[in-house]
Design a protein around this motif. Structure first.
Motif, PDB file in Angstrom:
ATOM      1  N   ASN A 207      -6.839 -30.142  -2.002  1.00 27.97           N
ATOM      2  CA  ASN A 207      -7.247 -31.354  -2.700  1.00 27.97           C
ATOM      3  C   ASN A 207      -8.754 -31.583  -2.598  1.00 27.97           C
ATOM      4  OD1 ASN A 207      -4.423 -31.856  -3.012  1.00 27.97           O
ATOM      5  ND2 ASN A 207      -4.397 -32.807  -0.988  1.00 27.97           N
ATOM      6  N   ASN A 208      -9.275 -32.343  -3.573  1.00 31.82           N
ATOM      7  CA  ASN A 208     -10.648 -32.835  -3.538  1.00 31.82           C
ATOM      8  C   ASN A 208     -11.684 -31.716  -3.470  1.00 31.82           C
ATOM      9  OD1 ASN A 208      -9.683 -35.614  -3.377  1.00 31.82           O
ATOM     10  ND2 ASN A 208      -9.184 -35.152  -1.254  1.00 31.82           N
ATOM     11  N   ASN A 209     -11.414 -30.616  -4.141  1.00 34.89           N
ATOM     12  CA  ASN A 209     -12.371 -29.516  -4.193  1.00 34.89           C
ATOM     13  C   ASN A 209     -13.182 -29.593  -5.485  1.00 34.89           C
ATOM     14  OD1 ASN A 209     -11.509 -27.717  -1.784  1.00 34.89           O
ATOM     15  ND2 ASN A 209      -9.576 -28.127  -2.843  1.00 34.89           N
ATOM     16  N   LEU A 210     -14.414 -29.091  -5.416  1.00 36.74           N
ATOM     17  CA  LEU A 210     -15.271 -28.984  -6.598  1.00 36.74           C
ATOM     18  C   LEU A 210     -15.373 -27.510  -6.977  1.00 36.74           C
ATOM     19  CD1 LEU A 210     -17.291 -30.041  -8.700  1.00 36.74           C
ATOM     20  CD2 LEU A 210     -19.089 -29.832  -6.945  1.00 36.74           C
ATOM     21  N   ILE A 211     -14.915 -27.186  -8.184  1.00 36.21           N
ATOM     22  CA  ILE A 211     -14.968 -25.823  -8.714  1.00 36.21           C
ATOM     23  C   ILE A 211     -15.983 -25.851  -9.850  1.00 36.21           C
ATOM     24  CG2 ILE A 211     -13.603 -23.881  -9.548  1.00 36.21           C
ATOM     25  CD1 ILE A 211     -12.644 -25.053  -6.859  1.00 36.21           C
ATOM     26  N   ALA A 224      -4.003 -24.270 -10.118  1.00 37.24           N
ATOM     27  CA  ALA A 224      -4.003 -25.351  -9.138  1.00 37.24           C
ATOM     28  C   ALA A 224      -2.564 -25.842  -9.034  1.00 37.24           C
ATOM     29  CB  ALA A 224      -4.937 -26.480  -9.557  1.00 37.24           C
ATOM     30  N   TRP A 225      -1.913 -25.479  -7.946  1.00 35.39           N
ATOM     31  CA  TRP A 225      -0.520 -25.856  -7.733  1.00 35.39           C
ATOM     32  C   TRP A 225      -0.431 -26.801  -6.550  1.00 35.39           C
ATOM     33  CZ3 TRP A 225       2.499 -20.550  -8.259  1.00 35.39           C
ATOM     34  CH2 TRP A 225       2.360 -20.087  -9.570  1.00 35.39           C
ATOM     35  N   TYR A 226       0.237 -27.945  -6.769  1.00 35.68           N
ATOM     36  CA  TYR A 226       0.401 -28.958  -5.729  1.00 35.68           C
ATOM     37  C   TYR A 226      -0.968 -29.377  -5.169  1.00 35.68           C
ATOM     38  CZ  TYR A 226       4.934 -26.614  -5.967  1.00 35.68           C
ATOM     39  OH  TYR A 226       6.098 -26.029  -6.416  1.00 35.68           O
ATOM     40  N   SER A 227      -1.965 -29.403  -6.013  1.00 35.18           N
ATOM     41  CA  SER A 227      -3.338 -29.675  -5.590  1.00 35.18           C
ATOM     42  C   SER A 227      -3.886 -30.812  -6.440  1.00 35.18           C
ATOM     43  CB  SER A 227      -4.201 -28.419  -5.747  1.00 35.18           C
ATOM     44  OG  SER A 227      -3.694 -27.358  -4.952  1.00 35.18           O
ATOM     45  N   HIS A 228      -4.404 -31.843  -5.793  1.00 38.52           N
ATOM     46  CA  HIS A 228      -4.744 -33.090  -6.468  1.00 38.52           C
ATOM     47  C   HIS A 228      -6.243 -33.398  -6.373  1.00 38.52           C
ATOM     48  CE1 HIS A 228      -0.448 -33.356  -6.301  1.00 38.52           C
ATOM     49  NE2 HIS A 228      -0.424 -33.647  -5.012  1.00 38.52           N
ATOM     50  N   ASN A 252      -6.464 -34.245 -11.710  1.00 46.60           N
ATOM     51  CA  ASN A 252      -7.527 -33.249 -11.767  1.00 46.60           C
ATOM     52  C   ASN A 252      -8.356 -33.452 -13.033  1.00 46.60           C
ATOM     53  OD1 ASN A 252      -6.962 -31.177  -9.449  1.00 46.60           O
ATOM     54  ND2 ASN A 252      -4.959 -31.587 -10.351  1.00 46.60           N
ATOM     55  N   ILE A 253      -9.656 -33.172 -12.938  1.00 41.93           N
ATOM     56  CA  ILE A 253     -10.569 -33.355 -14.059  1.00 41.93           C
ATOM     57  C   ILE A 253     -11.153 -31.999 -14.455  1.00 41.93           C
ATOM     58  CG2 ILE A 253     -12.663 -34.495 -14.876  1.00 41.93           C
ATOM     59  CD1 ILE A 253     -10.402 -36.428 -14.299  1.00 41.93           C
ATOM     60  N   VAL A 254     -11.131 -31.718 -15.768  1.00 39.36           N
ATOM     61  CA  VAL A 254     -11.696 -30.480 -16.309  1.00 39.36           C
ATOM     62  C   VAL A 254     -12.761 -30.875 -17.316  1.00 39.36           C
ATOM     63  CG1 VAL A 254     -11.173 -28.295 -17.438  1.00 39.36           C
ATOM     64  CG2 VAL A 254      -9.428 -29.393 -16.027  1.00 39.36           C
ATOM     65  N   GLU A 255     -14.032 -30.567 -17.024  1.00 36.22           N
ATOM     66  CA  GLU A 255     -15.101 -31.045 -17.897  1.00 36.22           C
ATOM     67  C   GLU A 255     -16.221 -30.024 -18.047  1.00 36.22           C
ATOM     68  OE1 GLU A 255     -16.351 -34.685 -16.105  1.00 36.22           O
ATOM     69  OE2 GLU A 255     -17.267 -33.719 -14.354  1.00 36.22           O
ATOM     70  N   ASN A 256     -16.746 -29.954 -19.274  1.00 38.96           N
ATOM     71  CA  ASN A 256     -17.924 -29.137 -19.590  1.00 38.96           C
ATOM     72  C   ASN A 256     -17.722 -27.652 -19.298  1.00 38.96           C
ATOM     73  OD1 ASN A 256     -19.558 -31.469 -20.330  1.00 38.96           O
ATOM     74  ND2 ASN A 256     -19.628 -31.921 -18.149  1.00 38.96           N
ATOM     75  N   ASN A 257     -16.514 -27.148 -19.537  1.00 36.91           N
ATOM     76  CA  ASN A 257     -16.232 -25.734 -19.346  1.00 36.91           C
ATOM     77  C   ASN A 257     -16.187 -25.001 -20.679  1.00 36.91           C
ATOM     78  OD1 ASN A 257     -15.334 -25.760 -16.301  1.00 36.91           O
ATOM     79  ND2 ASN A 257     -14.244 -27.457 -17.270  1.00 36.91           N
TER      80      ASN A 257
END
Length: 459
Positions: A207-211, A224-228, A252-257
């Motif tokens: 959780n709470n990772n920045l990719i 991302a499984w069971y990951s918030h 989860n947020i997906v932006e600017n990809n």
């Protein structure tokens, strides 16, 4: 009878144990009721990590590829470095594997290669608050059972930056690891068939990772499984299967990809909350080609994305799933897709506002019969709109309605999709519109369609 007498004491003992256990549970519940909700004061951040994956196997040097024979083991440098220090190895190629169990910063400056010789995992990071930067990790094994990877992460608060990862089954594999930064890495799988490659970047119970700002090419998936509450920002994915696959992963947020030439762009499966904005998803083609997919997901926003040149722009199944929730599409551009939006359920709850639909073979297909009014359509631009704007307010004077005429054939009989846009189906569709011999099915109704193509309107 003798057998019954011999088992009676055991049965009585079991019954007593159940009574005692029940009494214990009752006492705990009672305490919870007097001191607040049960578990409200638990601090899970300090809970010990539960290791449930298989241990990593070890391999003798002679089992590894000969190219690593004679190389200095990188583990020696790690063992000699004090905890909390900065390790700057001399440029060169070192032999793996490496296991890091203490906080350490390793600076490779792009000149340090660690090669595991095509066996096992190259680098296992089992510590927290460590930094790996500027390393080239290569040569993992190819065993899916043991999750052979270039970088195996089992710690919190780490920084993984500017790494080059190639010739690996799995790239960066985070399991039960939170609050990490994964930034600026280049990840490529082993050259193998798509289905047997490993995942480029995988999060599992993390959780709470920045990719951020990673380049993932020729891998299988990012998952991302069971990951918030993770953020995927500014990444690029090419020539893989799923650009990102979420499952039981909320907010989860997906932006600017940028996701190009992948079979599927972003797939939301059993997910609640979060969404995607300002992404480019292009050329999701093939028999499973889909830019955005939804499976029993709820309360998600989709804003300001470019969804172009894909077989299906949006494929949605039983979504939104939770009652009284919505999936909100605002300010997106759907252009040059086979089917821009494919809704396979009759639940409704999808909201489309201020989107652009242009150059698609079909703008919308809606599962079920007569259910096209269960979703909200307002203020969208359709290049197929056939009305006028006499008062020059920028909106069409009449409602935009999309009906399925001959399209109903390939919508209900998937095999007939092979003939979609063929001359015979186009002629049949033309005749159906002139004199319908069956009732056409309403797919969408936008009561205020835009007359002029607008710029992006989502903020």
């Amino acid at each position: 009878m003798a057998r019954w007498r011999s088992t009676l004491p055991a049965l009585l003992l079991g019954a007593v144990s159940v009574v005692v256990l029940a009494q214990g549970v009752s006492d705990v519940v009672g305490q919870g009721e007097t001191s607040g909700k049960l578990g409200a004061t638990a601090d899970l951040s300090t809970a010990p990590r539960v290791t449930i994956d298989r241990p990593k196997p070890t391999f003798m040097l002679h089992e590894r590829h000969r190219r690593v024979h004679g190389l200095k083991p990188f583990q020696q440098l790690v063992d000699a470095a004090p905890a909390g220090s900065v390790l700057r190895p001399a440029p060169g190629t070192y032999a793996g594997p490496v296991v890091l169990k203490k906080s350490l910063t390793i600076e490779g400056d792009g000149k340090v290669i660690i090669d595991a010789g095509d066996k096992g995992t190259v680098f296992s990071l089992e510590a927290g608050k460590s930094t790996l930067r500027g390393l080239h990790l290569t040569g993992s094994g190819d065993n899916h059972d043991t999750d052979d990877a270039c970088l195996d992460v089992r710690g919190h608060g780490n920084v993984l930056e500017n790494l080059v990862i190639d010739n690996c089954l799995f790239g960066i594999d985070l399991k039960q690891s939170s609050d990490n930064i994964v930034r600026g890495n280049k990840v490529r799988s082993k050259p193998a068939l798509l289905g047997v490659r490993g995942d480029g970047i995988r999060l599992w119970y993390s959780n709470n990772n920045l990719i951020e700002a990673n380049l993932v090419t020729d891998s299988r998936d990012m998952v991302a499984w069971y990951s918030h509450r993770n953020i995927y920002r500014g990444n690029e994915g090419r020539r893989s299967r799923y650009s990102i696959h979420f499952m039981f992963a909320n907010n989860n947020i997906v932006e600017n990809n940028r996701f190009i030439d992948n079979a599927v762009g972003i797939y939301f499966m059993y997910m609640e909350g979060g969404g995607a904005r300002n992404n480019l998803i292009s050329h999701a083609t093939g028999s499973t080609g889909m830019a955005l997919g939804f499976k029993e997901s709820s309360d998600i926003f989709i804003e300001n994305n470019d969804i172009i040149y894909s077989a299906i722009g949006v494929g949605s199944d039983l979504s939104p799933f939770q009652p009284d929730t919505t999936i909100r599409f605002k300010g997106n551009r759907f252009a040059y897709n086979g089917v821009a939006v494919q809704l396979t359920s009759e639940l409704g709850g999808n909201e489309f506002t201020d989107n652009i639909f242009e150059g698609n073979i079909t703008d919308i297909t809606q599962g079920g019969r007569g259910k096209g009014d269960r979703n909200k359509w307002l203020g969208n631009y359709f290049d197929s709109y056939q009305g006028f704007d006499k008062n020059k307010d920028g909106f069409g004077d009449t409602t935009h309605e999309h009906y399925a005429f001959a399209d109903q054939i390939w919508m209900e009989i998937p095999a007939a999709g092979f003939f979609k846009t063929s001359p015979v189906l186009e002629l049949l569709d033309f005749l159906e519109r002139l004199a319908p011999f069956s009732s056409p099915e309403l797919q969408l109704r936008d009561t205020k369609p835009r007359y002029n193509k607008p710029p992006r309107m989502a903020k």
